[in-house]
Scaffold this motif. Structure first.
Motif, PDB file in Angstrom:
ATOM      1  N   SER A  12      20.300  15.544  -0.747  1.00 24.67           N
ATOM      2  CA  SER A  12      19.062  14.772  -0.624  1.00 24.67           C
ATOM      3  C   SER A  12      19.233  13.388  -1.242  1.00 24.67           C
ATOM      4  O   SER A  12      20.181  13.121  -1.982  1.00 24.67           O
ATOM      5  CB  SER A  12      17.925  15.507  -1.342  1.00 24.67           C
ATOM      6  N   PHE A  14      17.481  12.279  -3.590  1.00 27.03           N
ATOM      7  CA  PHE A  14      17.351  12.433  -5.045  1.00 27.03           C
ATOM      8  C   PHE A  14      18.734  12.578  -5.692  1.00 27.03           C
ATOM      9  O   PHE A  14      19.012  11.977  -6.717  1.00 27.03           O
ATOM     10  CB  PHE A  14      16.515  13.667  -5.394  1.00 27.03           C
ATOM     11  N   SER A  18      20.537   9.820  -8.037  1.00 24.14           N
ATOM     12  CA  SER A  18      20.849  10.253  -9.404  1.00 24.14           C
ATOM     13  C   SER A  18      22.338  10.113  -9.714  1.00 24.14           C
ATOM     14  O   SER A  18      22.710   9.731 -10.821  1.00 24.14           O
ATOM     15  CB  SER A  18      20.366  11.679  -9.660  1.00 24.14           C
ATOM     16  N   LEU A 162      15.056  12.985 -11.591  1.00 28.11           N
ATOM     17  CA  LEU A 162      15.287  13.125 -10.146  1.00 28.11           C
ATOM     18  C   LEU A 162      15.911  14.476  -9.795  1.00 28.11           C
ATOM     19  O   LEU A 162      15.493  15.127  -8.831  1.00 28.11           O
ATOM     20  CB  LEU A 162      16.185  11.994  -9.641  1.00 28.11           C
ATOM     21  N   ASP A 166      14.336  17.475  -7.568  1.00 29.93           N
ATOM     22  CA  ASP A 166      15.085  18.002  -6.426  1.00 29.93           C
ATOM     23  C   ASP A 166      15.333  19.497  -6.562  1.00 29.93           C
ATOM     24  O   ASP A 166      15.243  20.230  -5.576  1.00 29.93           O
ATOM     25  CB  ASP A 166      16.409  17.251  -6.287  1.00 29.93           C
TER      26      ASP A 166
END
Length: 194
Positions: A12, A14, A18, A162, A166
């Motif tokens: 993703s 995220f 990150s 994040l 997620d």
């Protein structure tokens, strides 16, 4: 079955953000960790490992400050934060690139821990240095390396948040998928037959 997919795999946004924030925070920390600019006073600049006057630098081990328990504690806090931050960078890129690890909950939790632990250790280290430096020295000015280490601590918090979001999103997605009835007609017919 191949476990590696091209750039960033199927992760993703995220995880992707990150991973790059982890790397950015670690680069900031690397600068703060290695440069002798945590503070300045009386024409000297000092870091965690060296005290410099002009172009002449000596190890803090040979300095009276090297015997101060609070200073040694700051060195230890920042060093453990450095190691944990490096571990977080490695884990975040493993999650991002390795399909076999993308949905492993344990690896994601370890990466989350490796975001919040260095942040906490670095924050403790920079604030102990600031408070004790003000007490220990008559003249004391915080420097670039101190500020960049503080910035790294703050940036480490963001990938932790994040990845937590997620992880929760993936957990909810898998729960919803498990609750949905099977959409295959053969399975539905077999269910009706029984």
């Amino acid at each position: 079955m191949a476990t590696h997919v091209g750039c960033c795999g199927k992760t993703s946004i995220f995880v992707k953000v990150s991973a790059f924030l982890f790397l950015f925070a670690f680069v900031l920390l690397l600068l703060g960790f290695g440069t002798p600019l945590w503070s300045s006073r009386d024409g000297q600049s000092e870091g965690l490992w060296e005290r410099c006057t002009g172009s002449v630098c000596v190890s803090t081990l040979d300095d009276p400050l090297g015997d101060e328990a609070w200073f040694v504690a700051v060195q230890a806090l920042v060093t453990v934060g450095f190691i944990s931050g490096l571990s977080g960078v490695i884990l975040s890129f493993i999650i991002m690139f390795d399909v076999a690890c993308t949905y492993k909950k344990a690896i994601r939790i370890a990466a989350i821990v490796d975001a919040f632990v260095p942040a906490a250790l670095l924050l403790a280290g920079v604030f102990v240095y600031w408070i004790r430096g003000e007490i220990f020295f008559a003249v004391f000015y915080l420097g670039f390396s101190w500020g960049i280490t503080l910035s790294a601590a703050i940036v480490f918090i963001i990938p932790g948040i994040l990845l937590s979001v997620d992880l929760d999103r993936i957990h909810n997605y898998h729960d919803e998928a498990a609750e949905k009835p099977n959409d295959h007609p053969e399975a539905a017919a077999a269910e009706e037959h029984n």
